[in-house]
Every structure is written in C-alpha cells, then in structure tokens.
Design a protein around this motif. Structure first.
Motif, PDB file in Angstrom:
ATOM      1  N   GLY A 106      -9.947  -7.098  -3.634  1.00  0.00           N
ATOM      2  CA  GLY A 106      -9.613  -5.678  -3.597  1.00  0.00           C
ATOM      3  C   GLY A 106      -9.468  -5.007  -4.940  1.00  0.00           C
ATOM      4  O   GLY A 106      -9.244  -3.791  -5.000  1.00  0.00           O
ATOM      5  N   LEU A 107      -9.582  -5.762  -6.039  1.00  0.00           N
ATOM      6  CA  LEU A 107      -9.299  -5.188  -7.358  1.00  0.00           C
ATOM      7  C   LEU A 107     -10.051  -3.877  -7.598  1.00  0.00           C
ATOM      8  O   LEU A 107     -11.260  -3.794  -7.362  1.00  0.00           O
ATOM      9  N   PRO A 133       0.816  -1.222   0.000  1.00  0.00           N
ATOM     10  CA  PRO A 133       0.000   0.000   0.000  1.00  0.00           C
ATOM     11  C   PRO A 133       0.847   1.268   0.000  1.00  0.00           C
ATOM     12  O   PRO A 133       2.068   1.217   0.237  1.00  0.00           O
ATOM     13  N   THR A 134       0.178   2.373  -0.255  1.00  0.00           N
ATOM     14  CA  THR A 134       0.828   3.685  -0.131  1.00  0.00           C
ATOM     15  C   THR A 134      -0.002   4.507   0.850  1.00  0.00           C
ATOM     16  O   THR A 134      -1.193   4.240   1.040  1.00  0.00           O
ATOM     17  N   PRO A 135       0.595   5.515   1.458  1.00  0.00           N
ATOM     18  CA  PRO A 135      -0.166   6.345   2.404  1.00  0.00           C
ATOM     19  C   PRO A 135      -1.393   6.981   1.740  1.00  0.00           C
ATOM     20  O   PRO A 135      -2.407   7.230   2.394  1.00  0.00           O
ATOM     21  N   GLU A 136      -1.311   7.215   0.423  1.00  0.00           N
ATOM     22  CA  GLU A 136      -2.444   7.844  -0.281  1.00  0.00           C
ATOM     23  C   GLU A 136      -3.667   6.923  -0.309  1.00  0.00           C
ATOM     24  O   GLU A 136      -4.815   7.384  -0.371  1.00  0.00           O
ATOM     25  N   MET A 186      -7.801  -1.403  -5.259  1.00  0.00           N
ATOM     26  CA  MET A 186      -6.412  -1.878  -5.318  1.00  0.00           C
ATOM     27  C   MET A 186      -5.962  -1.913  -6.780  1.00  0.00           C
ATOM     28  O   MET A 186      -6.257  -2.837  -7.532  1.00  0.00           O
ATOM     29  N   THR A 187      -5.222  -0.885  -7.167  1.00  0.00           N
ATOM     30  CA  THR A 187      -4.974  -0.655  -8.591  1.00  0.00           C
ATOM     31  C   THR A 187      -3.973  -1.641  -9.207  1.00  0.00           C
ATOM     32  O   THR A 187      -3.924  -1.790 -10.417  1.00  0.00           O
ATOM     33  N   MET A 209     -10.112  -1.372   0.043  1.00  0.00           N
ATOM     34  CA  MET A 209     -11.542  -1.451  -0.293  1.00  0.00           C
ATOM     35  C   MET A 209     -12.382  -0.604   0.653  1.00  0.00           C
ATOM     36  O   MET A 209     -11.957  -0.262   1.746  1.00  0.00           O
ATOM     37  N   VAL A 210     -13.568  -0.286   0.161  1.00  0.00           N
ATOM     38  CA  VAL A 210     -14.571   0.437   0.930  1.00  0.00           C
ATOM     39  C   VAL A 210     -15.765  -0.488   1.060  1.00  0.00           C
ATOM     40  O   VAL A 210     -16.128  -1.174   0.106  1.00  0.00           O
TER      41      VAL A 210
END
Ligand SMILES: [Fe+2]
Length: 343
Positions: free
Chosen positions: A295-296, A137-140, A272-273, A197-198
């Motif tokens: 997560g896609l 992950p990234t903080p963004e 999740m890109t 994910m949301v």
C-alpha cells in the motif's frame, strides 16, 4: 508486541470499528481460526461491545490446501472449513459485519462472494499491532481512492515507466477498477486493514517491466537484489531475464507448472502515506502480511496469476510493489517517479 497493552488494542479496534460504522444493535461476528492472534479476538470483542454491537465470536478449523504457505501470504484460499460448513456460511451471511481475524483471509475465494452478496460487510486484519496502528485509516482515505478508481474507470490506458527501463501499457477498457481503503462501511463491502490502494484488472497489456533492486516480491517477502526484466505480450509474461532474483522467478513459474500463473493480474498504485517499506525487514515473516509494501504511497503494484474477470482462478499469485515508477492514466500522471500526486 512491544508497547501495546490489552487496553491499547481495545482502543485501536474501537477506532477501526467506528470507521467501519459499527453501531448500537448491529450483529458483529468476530471470525478466527485456532492460531489467530487471541489478543486481537479479545480486543475486537470488547471494542464491539463498547460500541453497542451484538458481538459473537466464531472459530473455524484452520488449514488451507494452497501450494504456498497459507499464513499471511495474500494468495491463499482462506479456510476451506468455511466451504464445508453451511452453518458457518449462514452465520456470516446473517451478520451486519464480519471482522475476519483468520491468518489468510478469503480474498480469492468463492465464499467471499456469497458472504458479501448477502449484504454483510467484512474487514480482514492480519498484520502486527504496530503496523495496524501506524496505518490506521482516515475517512479522507476513502475519498482519495475513490477518485483514483473513478479516473481508471474513465481512462483507456494505464502507462507505467521507470528510470530502470519499465515501459508497460495496459488496457483499461472493462478493467473493473476498484480500491481498498482499510474501511468496510458499506453493505456488501470487503476491505483490508491496513490498505490504501487503487487497482484495476486490465485484460491485456504489453511492454517491459523492470523490477529494480530494492523492490519487493510477495508473498516471498523478499527485497529484490538484482534487476528482473519481464517481457509482456498480450498480458502474459513471455520472458523472465536478469540475475539471481530472475532465476528465482523462473523457478517459481516452472514449479507452478500453471499457464494461468504467467499472466498479469491486478495492477495499480498505493496511497498509504504512513507505510514503512522496511517493516518487512523488521518482523518475522509469518507475523505480517506485508501491507506496508503493497500500500505504500506512490508505489506501482502489479501482480500475476488470478483474474476473476477472465475466469482465471489460480492461487499462484505474486504481488510485486515497485518504487520510483511513473504511472499515468491517459497521459495524466497519478504517480511521478514514485511520488504520489493527489487527484
Ligand atoms: Fe494481489
């Protein structure tokens, strides 16, 4: 584990623990069971020490009484040995952070609430190294999922449609929106690496869900071959129709013999890109959790069974990520025909 040396793994875990804000002098517990990936335990231990944390490793007996295979399903009860060990529980409650390297994690357990309630943050890790590295992950990511959860919280209605015929409306009132971002950096926070994910827990929904060919059934970790049509009323699956895959789901519900299993559970969308829809086809099933599918970016993920806010605690839990859906919150699209729209 091609191309991943021990040094690579230490670096990978160090980056992840840094994202989780593991700092000098913190108490970090590495939690495992005898069949956990030993190379992860060793790498996480070294990474924690590099960051100056006080690292302690605890291995609990494995085993779980769930009706489904208890290895990397996302449906299980976690290690019941934790339920039977006040000593282990107090250790985890006393930690600043727990890195959970058990095979199933504790996501649907009562123990988890007790651990988080003590202010411990916890990160679950179960997927193969390539999956972890690709989806670091990234903080963004956290800002993006928080924006999505805030939209759900302010919304009244989640609407999902698809070319295949999905037409579902879910009530967002009091639906406890949340998120996963692969980073556990706040006290009392649980998260899962990898996951972005949301999601919300609608208490009721109605319409039709058409699971199309190419969509994924978890925890079976299979790609759907022929369409499955679910008729939903009052948040409950009233009918399952279609071909061979529909028959599989019918058998699942019949065998479960569990009224709670037939209700919809959490639902939301993935962000999740770098997720790979085909990861599941390329790995041994027991070696991965399937978070690429869950997560896609731009998927619609819905699930069945447990609903902690409606006092349903069944372990008969399916996660079903779908491609090509349009997801709208009060008419505002967050996913358009499977394409993620940035908020
Ligand atoms: Fe789930």
């Amino acid at each position: 584990m091609p191309n991943f040396t021990a040094a690579d793994l230490v670096e990978l875990f160090r980056q992840e623990l840094e994202l989780c804000k593991v700092t000098q002098g913190e108490e970090l517990v590495i939690l495992s069971e005898p069949s956990s990936r030993s190379e992860y335990v060793e790498a996480a231990f070294a990474a924690g020490q590099q960051l100056g944390a006080r690292v302690l490793q605890a291995t609990l007996p494995g085993g779980s009484p769930v009706p489904l295979p208890s290895s990397r399903t996302g449906s299980g009860a976690g290690l019941t040995s934790l339920d039977d060990s006040p000593l282990a529980l107090s250790l985890l409650q006393g930690a600043d952070m727990v890195l959970d390297l058990t095979n199933e994690g504790f996501i649907h357990t009562e123990s988890l609430g007790k651990i988080l309630g003590a202010g411990t943050r916890m990160l679950f890790v179960a997927d193969p190294p390539e999956v972890l590295a690709r989806n670091l992950p990234t903080p963004e990511d956290k800002a993006l999922v928080k924006a999505g959860a805030a939209l759900l919280k302010s919304g009244g209605e989640l609407r999902v449609t698809s070319k295949s015929g999905t037409e579902l409306v879910a009530d967002l009132v009091d639906s406890h929106p949340g998120f996963q971002c692969g980073i556990a950096d706040d006290p009392g926070r649980w998260d899962h690496w990898p996951s972005t994910m949301v999601l919300a827990w609608p208490k009721t929904s109605q319409g039709r869900i058409v699971i199309a060919s190419g969509d994924i059934l978890l925890p079976f970790k299979t790609y759907v071959r022929d369409e499955i049509v679910l008729t939903i009323e009052g948040g409950r699956i009233m009918d399952v129709s279609g071909g061979g895959d529909a028959r599989l789901l019918q058998i699942f519900f019949d065998d479960a013999d569990d009224e709670e299993a037939r209700f919809l559970s959490h639902m939301g969308w993935g962000l999740m890109t770098r997720a790979d829809w085909f990861a599941m086809a390329l790995y041994d099933r027991e070696s991965l959790m399937g978070m690429d599918a869950r997560g896609l970016a731009g998927n619609f993920l819905f699930s069945t069974g447990p609903h902690p806010f409606m006092d349903r605690h069944t372990y008969n839990h399916l996660d079903i990520p779908m491609r090509g859906c349009t997801v709208e919150v009060d008419g505002r699209a967050v996913v358009d025909a499977g394409r993620l729209i940035e908020l």
